[in-house]
Design a protein around this motif. Structure first.
Motif, mmCIF file in Angstrom:
data_model
loop_
_atom_site.group_PDB
_atom_site.id
_atom_site.type_symbol
_atom_site.label_atom_id
_atom_site.label_comp_id
_atom_site.label_asym_id
_atom_site.label_seq_id
_atom_site.Cartn_x
_atom_site.Cartn_y
_atom_site.Cartn_z
ATOM 1 N N UNK A 1 0.827 -1.203 0.000
ATOM 2 C CA UNK A 1 0.000 0.000 0.000
ATOM 3 C C UNK A 1 0.863 1.256 0.000
ATOM 4 N N UNK A 2 1.980 1.236 0.733
ATOM 5 C CA UNK A 2 2.886 2.393 0.731
ATOM 6 C C UNK A 2 3.425 2.632 -0.673
ATOM 7 N N UNK B 1 -2.360 3.737 4.833
ATOM 8 C CA UNK B 1 -1.751 2.553 4.214
ATOM 9 C C UNK B 1 -1.650 1.418 5.224
ATOM 10 N N UNK B 2 -1.274 1.742 6.442
ATOM 11 C CA UNK B 2 -1.140 0.724 7.489
ATOM 12 C C UNK B 2 -2.486 0.082 7.777
ATOM 13 N N UNK B 3 -3.519 0.905 7.922
ATOM 14 C CA UNK B 3 -4.840 0.385 8.248
ATOM 15 C C UNK B 3 -5.397 -0.458 7.095
ATOM 16 N N UNK B 4 -5.105 -0.048 5.859
ATOM 17 C CA UNK B 4 -5.536 -0.843 4.706
ATOM 18 C C UNK B 4 -4.860 -2.210 4.721
ATOM 19 N N UNK B 5 -3.579 -2.247 5.075
ATOM 20 C CA UNK B 5 -2.868 -3.519 5.134
ATOM 21 C C UNK B 5 -3.399 -4.416 6.234
ATOM 22 N N UNK B 6 -3.728 -3.850 7.376
ATOM 23 C CA UNK B 6 -4.318 -4.636 8.465
ATOM 24 C C UNK B 6 -5.638 -5.254 8.033
ATOM 25 N N UNK B 7 -6.482 -4.444 7.426
ATOM 26 C CA UNK B 7 -7.789 -4.936 6.994
ATOM 27 C C UNK B 7 -7.651 -6.018 5.938
ATOM 28 N N UNK B 8 -6.685 -5.853 5.042
ATOM 29 C CA UNK B 8 -6.485 -6.846 3.978
ATOM 30 C C UNK B 8 -6.127 -8.212 4.543
ATOM 31 N N UNK B 9 -5.470 -8.229 5.710
ATOM 32 C CA UNK B 9 -5.077 -9.493 6.343
ATOM 33 C C UNK B 9 -6.107 -9.975 7.364
#
Length: 422
Positions: free
Chosen positions: A43-44, A167-175
């Motif tokens: 995401x970054x 970006x961090x929150x999007x990555x958390x949600x994706x996992x």
């Protein structure tokens, strides 16, 4: 959000959400956390243009507010630093996960078996200043160690921090992990920091990353334990039994490799019996590099270009091309000086005498103590931790560079077979 009641309600809500997310994150296995880290890095990279645009706004505002060039440089992101940020998150994913490790399992005479398990701390509040990359670094380390975090960056970098946090929150949600595991305080009001420091019902540890004034404020106000260091008054002591070429190389590097870091040498101590062979050579190197020298009377007799050191110089963390120099009569006087003026950060001896080296390692009460090495090695990456959240000079829990293991604690496990205590 200017009324104190509004800020308090906002902060308490962040705390409640972080605590709930911490419980979920503590259950996550390594594969899931690593998937989240990979998604954050992706995401970054995907949002690099947006991150740079938001950062450009922060930089423009900083210049309008009259911030100096060094401040603006710390604040500025480039395409290269955004990629480095993503690589840093990828590197955290490669580190061994300490959570759930079981050690010291042993059977007691009663029949029970006792062991220790490494577990997350819970919710970590991180307060930092102008560097936006800390948002990604801190989030990645907290995530991998199973901790939720509440991040409070400097008001000058709020747009950059929020964009990185997205970006961090999007990555958390994706996992499939809770986005609330990483939250950024959105208000620039300083009262929010005060509320964070009082939220001991939700926050387990505070990590301040910044200058002395920030850390002093947090020390004065916090109700929550901290992982921190206040000063980096680091010493190199050149013993009379040192290899001179080695000593010169180490003392040069410890001071001049970088001036503005907490593990840079600020005071050089030299044994009287070797000072005439060491100090003139070292002084030429320092003076050629523009380092201002401040010495005691014995040092100034050998290097007349030195200014006279004051009592305050022995306590000083210069973070600049300035070095205090003192000639001492031996190991005991060197260690006495370190005990009186040092900050328990990093201290090094240069000697070929193994007994003196052993005494120095045993008796100097600092978080990192070295033999024949530059103080600049006091760093989580250099110690093989992969990354660090900061350096601690405290004596409880974590000491020295704090990596993933330092963001965890241990609890006891007891395996019984029906035993009862008589």
């Amino acid at each position: 959000m200017n009324a104190p009641s509004e800020i308090k309600s906002y902060m308490l809500e962040l705390g409640r959400r972080a605590r709930a997310a911490a419980r979920q994150l503590a259950r996550a296995d390594s594969a899931t956390k690593n998937r989240a880290l990979g998604a954050i890095a992706a995401a970054i990279r995907a949002d690099a243009a947006k991150l740079l645009a938001e950062n450009a706004q922060d930089v423009e505002n900083a210049r309008k507010n009259g911030e100096d060039a060094a401040f603006v440089d710390r604040l500025t992101l480039t395409a290269g630093s955004v990629e480095a940020m993503a690589r840093g998150v990828d590197e955290v994913a490669k580190l061994a996960d300490p959570v759930g490790q079981i050690s010291e399992r042993r059977r007691q005479p009663t029949g029970i078996e006792v062991a220790r398990m490494r577990v997350p701390l819970g919710v970590i509040g991180i307060i930092y200043e102008s560097r936006p990359n800390v948002t990604a670094d801190a989030a990645a380390l907290c995530l991998k160690s199973g901790n939720a975090c509440i991040l409070r960056g400097g008001s000058e970098s709020v747009r950059s921090n929020l964009a990185i946090a997205a970006c961090v929150r999007a990555g958390l949600s994706a996992a499939g992990l809770p986005a609330d595991a990483v939250q950024v305080i959105e208000t620039a009001d300083r009262a929010a920091v005060g509320e964070l420091l009082r939220m001991n019902q939700y926050v387990d540890i505070i990590v301040p990353r910044g200058g002395k004034s920030l850390i002093e404020r947090i020390m004065a106000e916090s109700r929550i334990p901290m992982i921190k260091h206040l000063d980096g008054v680091c010493h190199v002591y050149i013993d009379e039994r040192a290899d001179i070429d080695k000593a010169i190389r180490i003392a040069d590097n410890a001071k001049t490799q970088r001036y503005g870091t907490c593990n840079t040498m600020e005071t050089l101590l030299v044994h009287r019996n070797i000072a005439a062979r060491v100090l003139p050579r070292l002084a030429k190197i320092y003076l050629d590099k523009g380092v201002e020298l401040r010495g005691d009377e014995s040092a100034r007799q050998l290097v007349p270009q030195m200014k006279t050191a004051s009592e305050d110089d022995w306590y000083a963390e210069y973070l600049a091309p300035i070095l205090a120099v003192r000639v001492v009569d031996g190991l005991d006087e060197a260690m006495d000086h370190i005990a009186r003026y040092g900050s328990q950060h990093t201290d090094s001896i240069v000697t070929e005498d193994t007994e003196r080296a052993a005494r120095f390692l045993r008796e100097v009460d600092s978080s990192s103590v070295m033999v024949n090495a530059s103080t600049r090695f006091a760093d989580g990456f250099e110690y093989g931790l992969g990354a660090e959240i900061g350096i601690s000079t405290d004596k409880l829990h974590a000491r020295g560079p704090v990596g993933l293991e330092g963001l965890t604690s241990q609890k006891y496990l007891v395996y019984g077979h029906g035993e009862v205590r008589g």
